[in-house]
Design a protein around this motif. Sequence first.
Motif, PDB file in Angstrom:
ATOM      1  N   VAL A   1       0.864  -1.183   0.000  1.00 27.49           N
ATOM      2  CA  VAL A   1       0.000   0.000   0.000  1.00 27.49           C
ATOM      3  C   VAL A   1       0.899   1.231   0.000  1.00 27.49           C
ATOM      4  O   VAL A   1       2.112   1.125   0.196  1.00 27.49           O
ATOM      5  CB  VAL A   1      -0.957   0.041   1.217  1.00 27.49           C
ATOM      6  N   SER A   2       0.324   2.389  -0.206  1.00 25.28           N
ATOM      7  CA  SER A   2       1.113   3.615  -0.260  1.00 25.28           C
ATOM      8  C   SER A   2       1.473   4.112   1.139  1.00 25.28           C
ATOM      9  O   SER A   2       0.842   3.745   2.136  1.00 25.28           O
ATOM     10  CB  SER A   2       0.339   4.715  -0.987  1.00 25.28           C
ATOM     11  N   GLU A   3       2.495   4.949   1.193  1.00 26.02           N
ATOM     12  CA  GLU A   3       2.896   5.569   2.456  1.00 26.02           C
ATOM     13  C   GLU A   3       1.742   6.385   3.038  1.00 26.02           C
ATOM     14  O   GLU A   3       1.496   6.375   4.247  1.00 26.02           O
ATOM     15  CB  GLU A   3       4.116   6.460   2.233  1.00 26.02           C
ATOM     16  N   SER A   4       1.006   7.093   2.165  1.00 29.78           N
ATOM     17  CA  SER A   4      -0.107   7.934   2.630  1.00 29.78           C
ATOM     18  C   SER A   4      -1.219   7.080   3.243  1.00 29.78           C
ATOM     19  O   SER A   4      -1.900   7.519   4.179  1.00 29.78           O
ATOM     20  CB  SER A   4      -0.662   8.775   1.476  1.00 29.78           C
ATOM     21  N   THR A   5      -1.388   5.854   2.749  1.00 30.60           N
ATOM     22  CA  THR A   5      -2.394   4.947   3.334  1.00 30.60           C
ATOM     23  C   THR A   5      -2.026   4.610   4.776  1.00 30.60           C
ATOM     24  O   THR A   5      -2.887   4.577   5.669  1.00 30.60           O
ATOM     25  CB  THR A   5      -2.507   3.654   2.509  1.00 30.60           C
ATOM     26  N   VAL A   6      -0.742   4.366   5.010  1.00 30.52           N
ATOM     27  CA  VAL A   6      -0.276   4.061   6.368  1.00 30.52           C
ATOM     28  C   VAL A   6      -0.506   5.260   7.284  1.00 30.52           C
ATOM     29  O   VAL A   6      -0.975   5.116   8.419  1.00 30.52           O
ATOM     30  CB  VAL A   6       1.218   3.672   6.352  1.00 30.52           C
ATOM     31  N   ILE A   7      -0.186   6.445   6.794  1.00 30.39           N
ATOM     32  CA  ILE A   7      -0.361   7.658   7.603  1.00 30.39           C
ATOM     33  C   ILE A   7      -1.833   7.889   7.916  1.00 30.39           C
ATOM     34  O   ILE A   7      -2.207   8.202   9.061  1.00 30.39           O
ATOM     35  CB  ILE A   7       0.245   8.870   6.878  1.00 30.39           C
ATOM     36  N   ARG A   8      -2.680   7.722   6.898  1.00 25.56           N
ATOM     37  CA  ARG A   8      -4.124   7.908   7.123  1.00 25.56           C
ATOM     38  C   ARG A   8      -4.666   6.868   8.103  1.00 25.56           C
ATOM     39  O   ARG A   8      -5.585   7.143   8.877  1.00 25.56           O
ATOM     40  CB  ARG A   8      -4.884   7.842   5.792  1.00 25.56           C
ATOM     41  N   TRP A   9      -4.093   5.676   8.074  1.00 24.63           N
ATOM     42  CA  TRP A   9      -4.491   4.624   9.024  1.00 24.63           C
ATOM     43  C   TRP A   9      -4.243   5.067  10.460  1.00 24.63           C
ATOM     44  O   TRP A   9      -5.099   4.890  11.335  1.00 24.63           O
ATOM     45  CB  TRP A   9      -3.715   3.352   8.708  1.00 24.63           C
ATOM     46  N   THR A  10      -3.081   5.677  10.728  1.00 27.45           N
ATOM     47  CA  THR A  10      -2.791   6.153  12.090  1.00 27.45           C
ATOM     48  C   THR A  10      -3.715   7.313  12.465  1.00 27.45           C
ATOM     49  O   THR A  10      -4.143   7.419  13.616  1.00 27.45           O
ATOM     50  CB  THR A  10      -1.325   6.596  12.219  1.00 27.45           C
ATOM     51  N   GLN A  11      -4.036   8.162  11.487  1.00 22.90           N
ATOM     52  CA  GLN A  11      -4.949   9.280  11.760  1.00 22.90           C
ATOM     53  C   GLN A  11      -6.359   8.762  12.048  1.00 22.90           C
ATOM     54  O   GLN A  11      -7.082   9.334  12.870  1.00 22.90           O
ATOM     55  CB  GLN A  11      -4.950  10.236  10.571  1.00 22.90           C
ATOM     56  N   LYS A  12      -6.721   7.673  11.390  1.00 25.21           N
ATOM     57  CA  LYS A  12      -8.026   7.050  11.633  1.00 25.21           C
ATOM     58  C   LYS A  12      -8.121   6.561  13.079  1.00 25.21           C
ATOM     59  O   LYS A  12      -9.213   6.525  13.672  1.00 25.21           O
ATOM     60  CB  LYS A  12      -8.189   5.859  10.687  1.00 25.21           C
TER      61      LYS A  12
END
Length: 280
Positions: free
Chosen positions: A47-58
């Motif tokens: 997955v993309s780096e931004s997906t990982v970041i959005r996951w933590t924000q979620k």
Amino acid sequence: MQDLLRSVSDAYKGFSTGQKKVGDLFFREPIFLAFSSALEVGRRVNVSESTVIRWTQKLGYKGYAEFQQVVQRKLAEERFEQAEQKTLEPNADQSFLENLLDAEITSIIKLKQSMNEDDLLQAVDLISSAKHLYIASDFFDYGLAHWFSGWLDMTIGSTEMIYPADGHYYSQLSKIGPGDTLIAFVFPRYTRMVVETVQSAKERGAKVILLTDSLESPALASADITIKVSLNTNLNIDSYTAVHALLTSIMRFVYVKEHAKVKENLARIEEVYKEKNIFY
């Protein structure tokens, strides 16, 4: 750690397909997320780096760095709780070596119990923001200080040992000033040379991070931040196990805080290793 796993589990249904891949990896290997970048995590599960970041924000965090710090702390607490459950007093049924090693474990548990994390975070901020870093020690802990200095210089740069026995000492001292940070190792037997170095750096406007074993340390008055860590002494031999644990904790916090710079510098060094065919 269990409460963090539960919070991820509770939020799982609301994750996107990509975020579920990250969540699954976290359930399997939380330590991988604790010490890998968002980019590395993304590559691991495609997955993309931004997906990982959005996951933590979620999950309610400002970003990946904040989540990673929480995971590191939770893992450390879990490991230490497990260690505390064991009997660490000298045991007649154990060998001499086993009792010595138990004493080393106890020294790390004491560090965990006494450590003020705010002081550590402030120290990391000073290290990250310093124009130049200087590491001072006496001859008892020179090897440990030299190793720490080398890692900082390799990863964030502008770091050097300052040691009175070195011919460059006074030249180095003349350059220390505002914006610089001195990290001083001041442990028994306290030597005048390292205490005088700390005092001189403070007088010249540098910030001072003091690593010492006692709040009665002779360098205490010159410190901006003091982190107390005890030595374990057996048979008149000082063990720096807890000091080493503290240093690796600082290094990991620096790694997270300055991740982009550290990754870039390490990649540059790796290229030289490959060019010179250093390793098998």
